[in-house]
Design a protein around this motif. Structure first.
Motif, PDB file in Angstrom:
ATOM      1  N   GLY A  18      14.387  -3.980  -9.613  1.00 27.68           N
ATOM      2  CA  GLY A  18      14.984  -3.316  -8.476  1.00 27.68           C
ATOM      3  C   GLY A  18      15.861  -2.138  -8.843  1.00 27.68           C
ATOM      4  N   GLU A  19      15.768  -1.673 -10.074  1.00 30.83           N
ATOM      5  CA  GLU A  19      16.602  -0.568 -10.536  1.00 30.83           C
ATOM      6  C   GLU A  19      15.887   0.780 -10.451  1.00 30.83           C
ATOM      7  OE1 GLU A  19      18.106  -1.481 -14.422  1.00 30.83           O
ATOM      8  OE2 GLU A  19      18.915  -3.383 -13.771  1.00 30.83           O
ATOM      9  N   GLY A  20      14.816   0.845  -9.695  1.00 30.57           N
ATOM     10  CA  GLY A  20      14.119   2.112  -9.507  1.00 30.57           C
ATOM     11  C   GLY A  20      13.154   2.461 -10.619  1.00 30.57           C
ATOM     12  N   GLY A  21      12.790   1.502 -11.426  1.00 26.72           N
ATOM     13  CA  GLY A  21      11.833   1.762 -12.501  1.00 26.72           C
ATOM     14  C   GLY A  21      10.415   1.803 -11.982  1.00 26.72           C
ATOM     15  N   GLU A  22       9.499   1.723 -12.886  1.00 26.16           N
ATOM     16  CA  GLU A  22       8.086   1.759 -12.513  1.00 26.16           C
ATOM     17  C   GLU A  22       7.674   0.403 -11.958  1.00 26.16           C
ATOM     18  OE1 GLU A  22       5.932   3.053 -15.925  1.00 26.16           O
ATOM     19  OE2 GLU A  22       7.162   4.826 -16.130  1.00 26.16           O
ATOM     20  N   CYS A  23       7.227   0.391 -10.722  1.00 24.92           N
ATOM     21  CA  CYS A  23       6.846  -0.863 -10.091  1.00 24.92           C
ATOM     22  C   CYS A  23       5.783  -0.593  -9.030  1.00 24.92           C
ATOM     23  CB  CYS A  23       8.066  -1.512  -9.437  1.00 24.92           C
ATOM     24  SG  CYS A  23       7.752  -3.190  -8.881  1.00 24.92           S
ATOM     25  N   VAL A  24       4.964  -1.573  -8.794  1.00 25.00           N
ATOM     26  CA  VAL A  24       3.986  -1.483  -7.721  1.00 25.00           C
ATOM     27  C   VAL A  24       4.326  -2.512  -6.665  1.00 25.00           C
ATOM     28  CG1 VAL A  24       2.126  -0.637  -9.202  1.00 25.00           C
ATOM     29  CG2 VAL A  24       2.377  -3.085  -8.832  1.00 25.00           C
ATOM     30  N   GLU A  25       3.820  -2.269  -5.461  1.00 22.95           N
ATOM     31  CA  GLU A  25       3.934  -3.229  -4.377  1.00 22.95           C
ATOM     32  C   GLU A  25       2.520  -3.657  -4.006  1.00 22.95           C
ATOM     33  OE1 GLU A  25       7.821  -2.055  -1.846  1.00 22.95           O
ATOM     34  OE2 GLU A  25       6.123  -0.703  -1.616  1.00 22.95           O
ATOM     35  N   VAL A  26       2.402  -4.887  -3.533  1.00 20.91           N
ATOM     36  CA  VAL A  26       1.105  -5.463  -3.191  1.00 20.91           C
ATOM     37  C   VAL A  26       1.155  -5.973  -1.759  1.00 20.91           C
ATOM     38  CG1 VAL A  26      -0.499  -7.323  -3.773  1.00 20.91           C
ATOM     39  CG2 VAL A  26       0.698  -6.113  -5.586  1.00 20.91           C
ATOM     40  N   CYS A  27       0.053  -5.827  -1.067  1.00 19.41           N
ATOM     41  CA  CYS A  27      -0.094  -6.335   0.292  1.00 19.41           C
ATOM     42  C   CYS A  27      -1.416  -7.098   0.361  1.00 19.41           C
ATOM     43  CB  CYS A  27      -0.100  -5.168   1.282  1.00 19.41           C
ATOM     44  SG  CYS A  27      -0.336  -5.684   2.994  1.00 19.41           S
ATOM     45  N   SER A  38       5.749   1.708  -5.542  1.00 23.19           N
ATOM     46  CA  SER A  38       6.919   1.352  -4.742  1.00 23.19           C
ATOM     47  C   SER A  38       7.828   2.542  -4.467  1.00 23.19           C
ATOM     48  CB  SER A  38       7.722   0.247  -5.434  1.00 23.19           C
ATOM     49  OG  SER A  38       8.225   0.696  -6.680  1.00 23.19           O
ATOM     50  N   LYS A  39       7.762   3.567  -5.307  1.00 23.43           N
ATOM     51  CA  LYS A  39       8.608   4.749  -5.114  1.00 23.43           C
ATOM     52  C   LYS A  39       7.987   5.722  -4.115  1.00 23.43           C
ATOM     53  CE  LYS A  39       8.529   5.617  -9.518  1.00 23.43           C
ATOM     54  NZ  LYS A  39       7.598   4.573  -9.825  1.00 23.43           N
ATOM     55  N   ARG A  40       6.723   5.510  -3.757  1.00 20.51           N
ATOM     56  CA  ARG A  40       6.023   6.407  -2.829  1.00 20.51           C
ATOM     57  C   ARG A  40       5.347   5.570  -1.739  1.00 20.51           C
ATOM     58  NH1 ARG A  40       1.984  10.061  -5.348  1.00 20.51           N
ATOM     59  NH2 ARG A  40       2.227  11.114  -3.355  1.00 20.51           N
ATOM     60  N   ALA A  41       6.167   4.896  -0.953  1.00 19.56           N
ATOM     61  CA  ALA A  41       5.647   3.975   0.064  1.00 19.56           C
ATOM     62  C   ALA A  41       4.687   4.651   1.041  1.00 19.56           C
ATOM     63  CB  ALA A  41       6.802   3.328   0.816  1.00 19.56           C
ATOM     64  N   MET A  42       4.855   5.936   1.277  1.00 22.94           N
ATOM     65  CA  MET A  42       3.972   6.651   2.195  1.00 22.94           C
ATOM     66  C   MET A  42       2.823   7.339   1.453  1.00 22.94           C
ATOM     67  SD  MET A  42       5.327   5.711   4.915  1.00 22.94           S
ATOM     68  CE  MET A  42       4.432   6.622   6.139  1.00 22.94           C
ATOM     69  N   GLY A  43       2.736   7.111   0.158  1.00 21.19           N
ATOM     70  CA  GLY A  43       1.699   7.723  -0.659  1.00 21.19           C
ATOM     71  C   GLY A  43       0.384   6.966  -0.570  1.00 21.19           C
ATOM     72  N   PRO A  44      -0.531   7.254  -1.478  1.00 25.35           N
ATOM     73  CA  PRO A  44      -1.858   6.630  -1.440  1.00 25.35           C
ATOM     74  C   PRO A  44      -1.806   5.126  -1.699  1.00 25.35           C
ATOM     75  CG  PRO A  44      -1.587   7.926  -3.436  1.00 25.35           C
ATOM     76  CD  PRO A  44      -0.376   8.174  -2.598  1.00 25.35           C
ATOM     77  N   VAL A  45      -2.795   4.440  -1.179  1.00 32.00           N
ATOM     78  CA  VAL A  45      -2.924   2.989  -1.341  1.00 32.00           C
ATOM     79  C   VAL A  45      -4.283   2.702  -1.967  1.00 32.00           C
ATOM     80  CG1 VAL A  45      -3.112   0.798  -0.108  1.00 32.00           C
ATOM     81  CG2 VAL A  45      -1.425   2.488   0.624  1.00 32.00           C
ATOM     82  N   LEU A  46      -4.285   1.869  -2.984  1.00 32.78           N
ATOM     83  CA  LEU A  46      -5.517   1.424  -3.624  1.00 32.78           C
ATOM     84  C   LEU A  46      -5.909   0.092  -3.002  1.00 32.78           C
ATOM     85  CD1 LEU A  46      -7.642   1.607  -5.924  1.00 32.78           C
ATOM     86  CD2 LEU A  46      -5.993   0.363  -7.346  1.00 32.78           C
ATOM     87  N   SER A  47      -7.115  -0.003  -2.489  1.00 27.13           N
ATOM     88  CA  SER A  47      -7.606  -1.244  -1.900  1.00 27.13           C
ATOM     89  C   SER A  47      -8.632  -1.850  -2.852  1.00 27.13           C
ATOM     90  CB  SER A  47      -8.238  -0.959  -0.539  1.00 27.13           C
ATOM     91  OG  SER A  47      -8.606  -2.176   0.077  1.00 27.13           O
TER      92      SER A  47
END
Length: 63
Positions: A18-27, A38-47
């Motif tokens: 949670g310190e702003g490092g390199e991280c991904v989010e999954v849905c 995670s730093k570009r929530a409105m950016g591209p999404v890989l499905s």
């Protein structure tokens, strides 16, 4: 009938600091897994197909 659109639930790994490092989010979607930066929530999404994602996670767990 009341059909309300629900926002996708994105989550980070429990290993994320949670310190702003390199991280991904999954849905999790019904037939796919979506991944984004995670730093570009409105950016591209890989499905990714759910079976392919499972194979990836299993392989990553093996190192």
């Amino acid at each position: 009938m009341n059909h309300q659109a629900t926002e996708p639930h994105w989550f980070k790994s429990s290993y994320s600091s949670g310190e702003g490092g390199e991280c991904v989010e999954v849905c999790l979607a019904p037939d796919a897994v979506q991944v984004r930066d995670s730093k570009r929530a409105m950016g591209p999404v890989l499905s990714v197909d759910a079976n392919a994602w499972s194979a990836f996670v299993e392989q990553a767990a093996r190192g």
